[in-house]
Design a protein around this motif. Structure first.
Motif, PDB file in Angstrom:
ATOM      1  N   ALA A  75       0.823  -1.209   0.000  1.00 27.59           N
ATOM      2  CA  ALA A  75       0.000   0.000   0.000  1.00 27.59           C
ATOM      3  C   ALA A  75       0.858   1.260   0.000  1.00 27.59           C
ATOM      4  O   ALA A  75       0.427   2.315  -0.477  1.00 27.59           O
ATOM      5  N   LYS A  76       2.076   1.134   0.523  1.00 24.27           N
ATOM      6  CA  LYS A  76       2.995   2.276   0.582  1.00 24.27           C
ATOM      7  C   LYS A  76       4.106   2.196  -0.458  1.00 24.27           C
ATOM      8  O   LYS A  76       5.011   3.025  -0.471  1.00 24.27           O
ATOM      9  N   ASN A  77       4.055   1.161  -1.314  1.00 23.79           N
ATOM     10  CA  ASN A  77       5.087   0.986  -2.348  1.00 23.79           C
ATOM     11  C   ASN A  77       6.489   0.985  -1.734  1.00 23.79           C
ATOM     12  O   ASN A  77       7.418   1.595  -2.272  1.00 23.79           O
ATOM     13  N   THR A  78       6.641   0.301  -0.626  1.00 19.85           N
ATOM     14  CA  THR A  78       7.912   0.343   0.084  1.00 19.85           C
ATOM     15  C   THR A  78       8.320  -1.054   0.563  1.00 19.85           C
ATOM     16  O   THR A  78       7.479  -1.836   1.009  1.00 19.85           O
ATOM     17  N   VAL A  79       9.605  -1.324   0.458  1.00 18.35           N
ATOM     18  CA  VAL A  79      10.181  -2.541   1.017  1.00 18.35           C
ATOM     19  C   VAL A  79      11.190  -2.120   2.082  1.00 18.35           C
ATOM     20  O   VAL A  79      11.851  -1.084   1.957  1.00 18.35           O
ATOM     21  N   TYR A  80      11.284  -2.915   3.135  1.00 16.23           N
ATOM     22  CA  TYR A  80      12.124  -2.588   4.280  1.00 16.23           C
ATOM     23  C   TYR A  80      13.158  -3.678   4.531  1.00 16.23           C
ATOM     24  O   TYR A  80      12.951  -4.846   4.185  1.00 16.23           O
ATOM     25  N   LEU A  81      14.233  -3.290   5.167  1.00 18.30           N
ATOM     26  CA  LEU A  81      15.215  -4.253   5.651  1.00 18.30           C
ATOM     27  C   LEU A  81      15.572  -3.850   7.080  1.00 18.30           C
ATOM     28  O   LEU A  81      16.247  -2.849   7.298  1.00 18.30           O
ATOM     29  N   GLN A  82      15.059  -4.615   8.037  1.00 20.91           N
ATOM     30  CA  GLN A  82      15.387  -4.395   9.435  1.00 20.91           C
ATOM     31  C   GLN A  82      16.656  -5.159   9.747  1.00 20.91           C
ATOM     32  O   GLN A  82      16.705  -6.379   9.568  1.00 20.91           O
ATOM     33  N   MET A  83      17.670  -4.436  10.216  1.00 18.97           N
ATOM     34  CA  MET A  83      18.973  -5.042  10.472  1.00 18.97           C
ATOM     35  C   MET A  83      19.278  -4.933  11.957  1.00 18.97           C
ATOM     36  O   MET A  83      19.425  -3.823  12.485  1.00 18.97           O
ATOM     37  N   ASN A  84      19.337  -6.074  12.616  1.00 23.37           N
ATOM     38  CA  ASN A  84      19.649  -6.132  14.048  1.00 23.37           C
ATOM     39  C   ASN A  84      20.979  -6.833  14.278  1.00 23.37           C
ATOM     40  O   ASN A  84      21.502  -7.502  13.384  1.00 23.37           O
ATOM     41  N   SER A  85      21.513  -6.672  15.477  1.00 23.80           N
ATOM     42  CA  SER A  85      22.766  -7.337  15.860  1.00 23.80           C
ATOM     43  C   SER A  85      23.830  -7.160  14.789  1.00 23.80           C
ATOM     44  O   SER A  85      24.485  -8.121  14.361  1.00 23.80           O
ATOM     45  N   GLN A  86      23.999  -5.931  14.377  1.00 24.32           N
ATOM     46  CA  GLN A  86      24.879  -5.689  13.246  1.00 24.32           C
ATOM     47  C   GLN A  86      26.336  -5.915  13.596  1.00 24.32           C
ATOM     48  O   GLN A  86      26.770  -5.725  14.744  1.00 24.32           O
ATOM     49  N   LYS A  87      27.084  -6.298  12.561  1.00 21.90           N
ATOM     50  CA  LYS A  87      28.491  -6.614  12.689  1.00 21.90           C
ATOM     51  C   LYS A  87      29.293  -5.698  11.767  1.00 21.90           C
ATOM     52  O   LYS A  87      28.760  -5.218  10.752  1.00 21.90           O
ATOM     53  N   PRO A  88      30.566  -5.484  12.060  1.00 20.85           N
ATOM     54  CA  PRO A  88      31.392  -4.659  11.160  1.00 20.85           C
ATOM     55  C   PRO A  88      31.392  -5.175   9.728  1.00 20.85           C
ATOM     56  O   PRO A  88      31.460  -4.369   8.786  1.00 20.85           O
TER      57      PRO A  88
END
Length: 127
Positions: A75-88
Motif C-alpha cells: 500500500a505504501k510501495n515500500t520494502v524494508y530491511l530491518q537489520m539487528n545485531s549488526q556486525k562490522p
C-alpha cells in the motif's frame, strides 16, 4: 518502469540496529519481487534478502539469517530491511532491486533477477 530510492543508512555501533527503506514509484509495485543486495569496493554485489511480490515468501543469505528481516508494504510501495545485531562485516552500500514476480531463469538470490536498482545507501558498522 520502476524508480527506487533507498534511505535509512548511516553509522551504527556493532550490535546496533538500522532499518532501511526502499520507496518505489509506479502503480505496479505489488507485481514486483524485491531484493536487497550490498556491495563493498572491489567486490561484486552480494545478495542479502529478497521477498516475493505478495510478501508470502522471503529469502536470506546465510550471513544475515536470524539478524535481518525483509518486509514490504504494498500500500505504501515500500520494502524494508530491518537489520539487528549488526556486525562490522555488514558495512557496505546497500541497494534494493525490483524484478519480475515470476522467473524461470533467475533465482531471487541473483543480481540478474532484478531489472531496476536504486542508487544505494551507505551502512557503516563500527567495532
Amino acid at each position: 518502469q520502476v524508480q527506487l530510492v533507498e534511505s535509512g543508512g548511516g553509522l551504527v555501533q556493532a550490535g546496533g540496529s538500522l532499518r532501511l527503506s526502499c520507496a518505489a514509484s509506479g502503480r505496479t509495485f505489488s507485481s514486483y519481487a524485491m531484493g536487497w543486495f550490498r556491495q563493498v569496493p572491489g567486490k561484486e554485489r552480494e545478495f542479502v534478502a529478497a521477498i516475493s511480490y505478495s510478501g508470502a515468501s522471503t529469502y536470506y543469505a546465510d550471513s544475515v539469517k536470524g539478524r535481518f528481516t525483509i518486509s514490504r508494504d504494498n500500500a505504501k510501495n515500500t520494502v524494508y530491511l530491518q537489520m539487528n545485531s549488526q556486525k562490522p562485516e555488514d558495512t557496505a552500500v546497500y541497494y534494493c532491486g525490483a524484478g519480475p514476480k515470476n522467473s524461470n531463469t533467475y533465482s531471487y538470490t541473483g543480481v540478474r533477477r532484478y531489472d531496476y536498482w536504486g542508487q544505494g545507501t551507505q551502512v557503516t558498522v563500527s567495532s
